[in-house]
Write a protein that holds these residues in place. Structure first.
Motif, PDB file in Angstrom:
ATOM      1  N   LYS A   1       0.932  -0.899   0.061  1.00 30.21           N
ATOM      2  CA  LYS A   1      -0.247   0.002   0.106  1.00 30.21           C
ATOM      3  C   LYS A   1       0.573   0.732  -0.034  1.00 30.21           C
ATOM      4  O   LYS A   1       1.923   1.222  -0.193  1.00 30.21           O
ATOM      5  CB  LYS A   1      -0.897   0.383   0.777  1.00 30.21           C
ATOM      6  N   PRO A   2       0.316   2.260  -0.911  1.00 34.72           N
ATOM      7  CA  PRO A   2       1.267   3.253  -0.580  1.00 34.72           C
ATOM      8  C   PRO A   2       1.497   3.960   0.399  1.00 34.72           C
ATOM      9  O   PRO A   2       1.052   3.363   2.127  1.00 34.72           O
ATOM     10  CB  PRO A   2       0.387   4.786  -1.203  1.00 34.72           C
ATOM     11  N   GLY A   3       3.021   4.731   0.865  1.00 37.65           N
ATOM     12  CA  GLY A   3       3.382   5.134   2.611  1.00 37.65           C
ATOM     13  C   GLY A   3       3.936   3.648   3.326  1.00 37.65           C
ATOM     14  O   GLY A   3       3.845   4.429   4.974  1.00 37.65           O
ATOM     15  N   ALA A   4       3.630   2.906   2.960  1.00 33.69           N
ATOM     16  CA  ALA A   4       4.488   1.914   3.903  1.00 33.69           C
ATOM     17  C   ALA A   4       5.453   2.329   4.513  1.00 33.69           C
ATOM     18  O   ALA A   4       6.493   2.456   3.382  1.00 33.69           O
ATOM     19  CB  ALA A   4       4.155   0.483   3.579  1.00 33.69           C
ATOM     20  N   ASP A   5       5.788   1.960   5.636  1.00 34.02           N
ATOM     21  CA  ASP A   5       6.870   1.595   6.386  1.00 34.02           C
ATOM     22  C   ASP A   5       8.492  -0.041   5.946  1.00 34.02           C
ATOM     23  O   ASP A   5       7.182  -0.296   6.367  1.00 34.02           O
ATOM     24  CB  ASP A   5       7.131   1.282   8.208  1.00 34.02           C
ATOM     25  N   VAL A   6       8.951   0.270   4.604  1.00 37.42           N
ATOM     26  CA  VAL A   6       9.432  -0.812   4.004  1.00 37.42           C
ATOM     27  C   VAL A   6      10.027  -1.043   5.345  1.00 37.42           C
ATOM     28  O   VAL A   6      10.188  -2.785   5.683  1.00 37.42           O
ATOM     29  CB  VAL A   6      10.111  -0.122   2.722  1.00 37.42           C
ATOM     30  N   ARG A   7      11.152  -0.401   5.960  1.00 41.45           N
ATOM     31  CA  ARG A   7      11.574  -1.454   6.851  1.00 41.45           C
ATOM     32  C   ARG A   7      11.680  -2.405   7.943  1.00 41.45           C
ATOM     33  O   ARG A   7      11.412  -3.130   8.338  1.00 41.45           O
ATOM     34  CB  ARG A   7      13.347   0.053   7.504  1.00 41.45           C
ATOM     35  N   ALA A   8      10.476  -1.350   8.400  1.00 39.83           N
ATOM     36  CA  ALA A   8       9.531  -2.086  10.006  1.00 39.83           C
ATOM     37  C   ALA A   8       8.771  -2.989   9.347  1.00 39.83           C
ATOM     38  O   ALA A   8       8.495  -3.799   9.653  1.00 39.83           O
ATOM     39  CB  ALA A   8       8.266  -1.230  10.082  1.00 39.83           C
ATOM     40  N   VAL A   9       8.447  -2.989   8.521  1.00 37.63           N
ATOM     41  CA  VAL A   9       7.647  -3.836   7.796  1.00 37.63           C
ATOM     42  C   VAL A   9       8.284  -5.070   6.849  1.00 37.63           C
ATOM     43  O   VAL A   9       8.378  -6.628   8.081  1.00 37.63           O
ATOM     44  CB  VAL A   9       6.516  -3.872   6.323  1.00 37.63           C
ATOM     45  N   LEU A  10       9.548  -5.167   6.353  1.00 36.76           N
ATOM     46  CA  LEU A  10      10.512  -6.031   6.695  1.00 36.76           C
ATOM     47  C   LEU A  10      11.037  -6.599   7.461  1.00 36.76           C
ATOM     48  O   LEU A  10      11.353  -8.399   7.713  1.00 36.76           O
ATOM     49  CB  LEU A  10      11.066  -6.200   5.873  1.00 36.76           C
ATOM     50  N   GLY A  11      10.741  -5.854   9.218  1.00 43.61           N
ATOM     51  CA  GLY A  11      11.610  -6.171  10.941  1.00 43.61           C
ATOM     52  C   GLY A  11      10.626  -7.081  11.243  1.00 43.61           C
ATOM     53  O   GLY A  11      11.066  -8.406  11.917  1.00 43.61           O
TER      54      GLY A  11
END
Length: 418
Positions: free
Chosen positions: A396-406
């Protein structure tokens, strides 16, 4: 939880013993992931030829299961007492099937088969399917991913084709994303589609993140790689390409390259047959280079005989026929073979008349020489389910990529260590 329970039942098969006694005529069933008429015609033709000299085998049927739920459906059949005699096994679940005791060792039958030439099998292709010096599945397809290109759409958008970018030494992921974005904005079609990904089959993204040198987990399978800098950089670039540059279609849309709806798609040569009736210009090129350089990603599938089969001997004998040198040549039309003698442009071109020898050399032969297989791990069903669920917030737009991958690593780290 169905996938998890089914996988657990697979691992319990070792203690369950084999199938019923082999009395009377044999009817064999083999599960496959494809429903392609061309694939089925080829397999049925080989089966019909086998039955001419084996009247004790009264029928051989090919049971097409949807790719998205293939392994779950197969393991559910095993748990429910409806085991097939033979099965295609995808690379992601190879460790589970190989180590579970669910499959029959093949090497003795294959070595004994007339004119089989077992030593022609390339060791790198059998590695994933071997344990304790036993071969548990024949790697009938070792197929690198490439990029099919609709050159008409590329030119309509006023862009240089990937072939031209390759000659200029600039076929990179930055260039591929820019090309996809230009096609979307100027030609009104999708730019790049990672075929069969559809924001669900996450391991197909290995074809993208490999350009950054990223890995789902370490080589020993014990350490999560989703939170490593290489993966963060790769997924950040991908996220921006989807939601900012519009180089890839977003969730909920499914443009079909082979219907002329996209400029590029990442897939394997087995899909080339879908182009035989198309009128648009097209090409096949290797994956773009990434910050980590040039690379190749391989999808692999094996054919194994289930111990729960009621006709183990007949099924194993048919497998030896299906994969002998003559039939391996026929299968090479869609599935790059594991035989050293057949990994050449002459063999592959004979079965792939739509593809040029140069395309087969660059994408398939060179790709097999240098490629890495898509992610696989013991407990693949549960791990895959956790990865897919944890990645959902990324799309989704604006996702926190680093946090999601963590969060992906938090979900699967305990499973990787089991």
């Amino acid at each position: 939880m169905v996938a998890v329970a089914a996988a657990a039942s697979l691992l319990a098969l070792t203690a369950c013993g084999g199938g019923d006694a082999e009395d009377g005529p044999a009817t064999l069933r083999m599960t496959i992931w494809s429903s392609s008429p061309d694939h089925l015609a080829l397999l049925n033709g080989i089966a019909d030829e086998y039955r001419k000299s084996h009247p004790d085998v009264t029928a051989i049927t090919f049971d097409s299961l949807p790719l998205e739920n293939y392994t779950t459906t197969l393991t559910t059949q095993l748990a429910g007492g409806n085991a097939p005699d033979l099965a295609w096994v995808l690379e992601s679940s190879a460790p589970d099937f190989v180590r579970s005791g669910a499959l029959v060792p093949l090497e003795d039958t294959l070595r004994a088969a007339s004119d089989y030439d077992y030593d022609d099998l390339q060791p790198s292709t059998t590695k994933l399917w071997t344990a304790d010096d036993h071969l548990y599945a024949y790697p009938f397809s070792t197929s690198p991913f490439g990029v099919f290109v609709n050159t008409d759409l590329v030119k309509k958008a006023g862009q240089r084709t990937p072939a031209e970018l390759i000659k200029a030494g600039t076929w990179t992921w930055d260039a591929a994303f820019a090309l996809g974005s230009a096609v979307q904005s100027k030609a009104g079609k999708a730019g790049l589609v990672v075929r069969d990904f559809d924001y669900k089959t996450w391991d197909n993204l290995a074809t993208v993140w490999g350009g950054w040198g990223a890995e789902a987990w370490s080589a020993d399978g014990k350490t999560c790689g989703f939170d490593k800098p290489e993966m963060v950089a790769a997924m950040t670039a991908l996220h921006e390409a989807i939601f900012t540059a519009k180089a890839l279609p977003g969730p909920g849309t499914a443009p079909d390259f082979f219907a002329g709806d996209a400029a590029m798609t990442i897939t394997q040569i087995s899909r080339a047959s879908l182009l035989k009736d198309q009128t648009f210009g097209w090409d096949l090129v290797p994956l773009p280079a990434g910050p980590a350089g040039e690379y190749s990603v391989i999808g692999q599938a094996g054919i194994g005989v289930l111990k729960k089969s009621a006709h183990v001997d007949a099924a194993t004998d048919f497998l030896a026929f299906l994969t002998d040198p003559a039939n391996s040549t026929k299968l090479a039309r869609f599935f790059p073979p594991p035989r050293k003698s057949q990994l050449n442009t002459e063999t592959l071109a004979a079965g792939n008349p739509l593809l040029e020898p140069e395309q087969l050399q660059a994408v398939v032969i060179d790709g097999i020489d240098s490629g890495t297989v898509k992610p696989s791990h013991v407990g693949s069903a549960e791990i895959g389910q956790q990865v897919r669920s944890a990645l959902d917030p990324l799309w989704k737009p604006g996702a926190d990529v680093r946090a999601v991958l963590g969060s992906v690593c938090a979900a699967i780290a305990p499973l990787l260590k089991q």
